[in-house]
Design an enzyme around this catalytic site. Structure first.
Site, PDB file in Angstrom:
ATOM      1  N   LYS A   1       0.830  -1.221   0.000  1.00  0.00           N
ATOM      2  CA  LYS A   1       0.000   0.000   0.000  1.00  0.00           C
ATOM      3  C   LYS A   1       0.855   1.258   0.000  1.00  0.00           C
ATOM      4  O   LYS A   1       0.605   2.192  -0.746  1.00  0.00           O
ATOM      5  CB  LYS A   1      -0.909   0.058   1.247  1.00  0.00           C
ATOM      6  CG  LYS A   1      -1.909  -1.051   1.372  1.00  0.00           C
ATOM      7  CD  LYS A   1      -2.867  -0.799   2.535  1.00  0.00           C
ATOM      8  CE  LYS A   1      -2.215  -0.796   3.910  1.00  0.00           C
ATOM      9  NZ  LYS A   1      -1.757  -2.111   4.375  1.00  0.00           N
TER      10      LYS A   1
ATOM     11  N   ARG B   1      -9.809   0.875   8.857  1.00  0.00           N
ATOM     12  CA  ARG B   1      -9.394  -0.515   9.042  1.00  0.00           C
ATOM     13  C   ARG B   1     -10.477  -1.311   9.767  1.00  0.00           C
ATOM     14  O   ARG B   1     -10.282  -2.506  10.003  1.00  0.00           O
ATOM     15  CB  ARG B   1      -8.115  -0.567   9.874  1.00  0.00           C
ATOM     16  CG  ARG B   1      -6.830  -0.753   9.061  1.00  0.00           C
ATOM     17  CD  ARG B   1      -5.694  -0.655  10.047  1.00  0.00           C
ATOM     18  NE  ARG B   1      -4.471  -1.275   9.721  1.00  0.00           N
ATOM     19  CZ  ARG B   1      -3.408  -0.627   9.220  1.00  0.00           C
ATOM     20  NH1 ARG B   1      -3.516   0.629   8.874  1.00  0.00           N
ATOM     21  NH2 ARG B   1      -2.272  -1.252   9.079  1.00  0.00           N
TER      22      ARG B   1
ATOM     23  N   ARG C   1      11.490  -5.935   4.886  1.00  0.00           N
ATOM     24  CA  ARG C   1      11.278  -4.489   4.828  1.00  0.00           C
ATOM     25  C   ARG C   1      12.176  -3.754   5.837  1.00  0.00           C
ATOM     26  O   ARG C   1      12.315  -4.178   6.977  1.00  0.00           O
ATOM     27  CB  ARG C   1       9.804  -4.182   5.141  1.00  0.00           C
ATOM     28  CG  ARG C   1       9.510  -2.693   5.189  1.00  0.00           C
ATOM     29  CD  ARG C   1       8.076  -2.408   4.909  1.00  0.00           C
ATOM     30  NE  ARG C   1       7.208  -2.633   6.062  1.00  0.00           N
ATOM     31  CZ  ARG C   1       5.907  -2.376   6.037  1.00  0.00           C
ATOM     32  NH1 ARG C   1       5.323  -1.942   4.946  1.00  0.00           N
ATOM     33  NH2 ARG C   1       5.178  -2.601   7.113  1.00  0.00           N
TER      34      ARG C   1
ATOM     35  N   ARG D   1      11.102  -2.378  11.401  1.00  0.00           N
ATOM     36  CA  ARG D   1      10.113  -1.824  12.332  1.00  0.00           C
ATOM     37  C   ARG D   1       9.775  -2.863  13.390  1.00  0.00           C
ATOM     38  O   ARG D   1       9.652  -4.043  13.081  1.00  0.00           O
ATOM     39  CB  ARG D   1       8.823  -1.492  11.556  1.00  0.00           C
ATOM     40  CG  ARG D   1       8.772  -0.074  11.060  1.00  0.00           C
ATOM     41  CD  ARG D   1       7.655   0.161  10.082  1.00  0.00           C
ATOM     42  NE  ARG D   1       6.356  -0.401  10.428  1.00  0.00           N
ATOM     43  CZ  ARG D   1       5.262  -0.214   9.685  1.00  0.00           C
ATOM     44  NH1 ARG D   1       5.316   0.498   8.577  1.00  0.00           N
ATOM     45  NH2 ARG D   1       4.116  -0.741  10.047  1.00  0.00           N
TER      46      ARG D   1
ATOM     47  N   ARG E   1      -0.789  -9.039  13.278  1.00  0.00           N
ATOM     48  CA  ARG E   1      -1.350  -8.029  12.359  1.00  0.00           C
ATOM     49  C   ARG E   1      -2.146  -8.687  11.238  1.00  0.00           C
ATOM     50  O   ARG E   1      -3.170  -8.167  10.806  1.00  0.00           O
ATOM     51  CB  ARG E   1      -0.217  -7.165  11.774  1.00  0.00           C
ATOM     52  CG  ARG E   1       0.357  -6.204  12.804  1.00  0.00           C
ATOM     53  CD  ARG E   1       1.656  -5.582  12.329  1.00  0.00           C
ATOM     54  NE  ARG E   1       1.501  -4.726  11.182  1.00  0.00           N
ATOM     55  CZ  ARG E   1       2.482  -4.427  10.324  1.00  0.00           C
ATOM     56  NH1 ARG E   1       3.683  -4.934  10.501  1.00  0.00           N
ATOM     57  NH2 ARG E   1       2.256  -3.622   9.324  1.00  0.00           N
TER      58      ARG E   1
HETATM   59  P1  AMP Z   1       0.622   0.767   9.003  1.00  0.00           P
HETATM   60  O1  AMP Z   1       1.865   1.511   8.797  1.00  0.00           O
HETATM   61  O2  AMP Z   1      -0.532   1.284   8.175  1.00  0.00           O
HETATM   62  O3  AMP Z   1       0.785  -0.741   8.855  1.00  0.00           O
HETATM   63  O4  AMP Z   1       0.175   1.016  10.529  1.00  0.00           O
HETATM   64  C1  AMP Z   1       0.999   0.629  11.600  1.00  0.00           C
HETATM   65  C2  AMP Z   1       0.152   0.367  12.842  1.00  0.00           C
HETATM   66  O5  AMP Z   1      -0.561   1.566  13.209  1.00  0.00           O
HETATM   67  C3  AMP Z   1      -0.927  -0.696  12.674  1.00  0.00           C
HETATM   68  O6  AMP Z   1      -0.430  -2.014  12.858  1.00  0.00           O
HETATM   69  C4  AMP Z   1      -1.910  -0.283  13.762  1.00  0.00           C
HETATM   70  O7  AMP Z   1      -1.443  -0.688  15.048  1.00  0.00           O
HETATM   71  C5  AMP Z   1      -1.854   1.238  13.711  1.00  0.00           C
HETATM   72  N1  AMP Z   1      -2.870   1.763  12.775  1.00  0.00           N
HETATM   73  C6  AMP Z   1      -2.652   2.348  11.553  1.00  0.00           C
HETATM   74  N2  AMP Z   1      -3.818   2.691  10.978  1.00  0.00           N
HETATM   75  C7  AMP Z   1      -4.796   2.294  11.828  1.00  0.00           C
HETATM   76  C8  AMP Z   1      -6.216   2.347  11.788  1.00  0.00           C
HETATM   77  N3  AMP Z   1      -6.886   2.854  10.735  1.00  0.00           N
HETATM   78  N4  AMP Z   1      -6.902   1.866  12.867  1.00  0.00           N
HETATM   79  C9  AMP Z   1      -6.252   1.364  13.931  1.00  0.00           C
HETATM   80  N5  AMP Z   1      -4.926   1.265  14.021  1.00  0.00           N
HETATM   81  C10 AMP Z   1      -4.190   1.723  12.987  1.00  0.00           C
END
Ligand code: AMP
Length: 219
Positions: A13, A88, A127, A160, A171
């Site tokens: 993404k 999400r 990554r 990360r 996740r």
């Molecule tokens: P990402 O970089 O989009 O994978 O986001 C990293 C982490 O941030 C995720 O694993 C969640 O813990 C949190 N996070 C990001 N976006 C959301 C969302 N829309 N709702 C809840 N938690 C989020």
């Protein structure tokens, strides 16, 4: 244009989002990036979000919705945006619909990136990210020129915490249970398209651009 990109963690993404926002000159609204910035700035929201992020869990809807609502109401979003990583959950999707309705706006297109589970695990374990400038690399497909060092800013690149194996499994479960239902939600709204994210990122982007191109004329 108002776009949303969806897909499992590691579906690509972020990479597609960067390409889309550069090509169409719209802001990239990534909930994950917003939270990471809050954590870096050590704000109250950041501290709360981090408790969930390090465990691979979702940040509570209330905080997430509030952070994104504020961001979407900034002036640079007036002429469109790309949402990445939000919504999400179904609750977040309802909140987004309500906010957009209030602003007399609608999402034009939801791009769902489909990727096999094996590839997701391979991508996430390879990554590496630069916390300073946000550049992302993949040790298998897109390594930095000098091992461990960001090409763009020279800082150290890292895995990360939430890309570590146990957290990745969590996740992916969270994605299956809480985020996947959004595919039906947006498919029922007739704005969802599927794109093959198993391809290399350039070929995937070509597919994405075709769908966005089809929106021309609808504006
Ligand atoms: P990402 O970089 O989009 O994978 O986001 C990293 C982490 O941030 C995720 O694993 C969640 O813990 C949190 N996070 C990001 N976006 C959301 C969302 N829309 N709702 C809840 N938690 C989020």
């Amino acid at each position: 244009m108002r776009l949303l990109i969806m897909g499992a963690p590691g579906a690509g993404k972020g990479t597609q989002a960067k390409l889309i926002t550069e090509k169409y000159n719209i802001p990239h609204i990534s909930s994950g990036d917003i939270f990471r910035q809050e954590i870096k700035d050590n704000t109250k929201d950041g501290q709360l979000a981090n408790k969930y992020i390090i465990k691979g869990q979702l940040v509570p809807d209330e905080l997430t919705i509030s952070v994104i609502s504020k961001r979407l109401q900034k002036e640079d979003c007036n002429h469109g945006f790309l949402l990445d990583g939000f919504p999400r959950t179904i609750k977040q999707a309802h909140a987004l619909d309500q906010l957009l309705a209030k602003l007399d706006l609608k999402l034009d297109l939801v791009i769902n990136l489909n990727v096999s589970k094996d590839l997701i695990i391979k991508r996430l374990s390879g990554r590496r990210v630069c916390l300073k400038c946000g550049a992302t690399y993949n040790l298998n497909t897109n390594p930095p020129k000098k091992e461990g060092i960001c090409d763009r800013c020279g800082d150290t690149i890292i895995l990360r915490d939430d890309d570590k194996e146990e957290t990745v499994k969590m996740r992916l479960d969270v994605y299956e249970n809480q985020t996947k239902p959004l595919i039906k939600y947006y498919s029922d709204q007739k704005i969802l398209v599927h794109v093959d994210g198993n391809l290399n990122f350039r070929d995937t982007f070509k597919e994405v651009v075709k769908f966005i191109g089809d929106l021309d004329g609808k504006h």
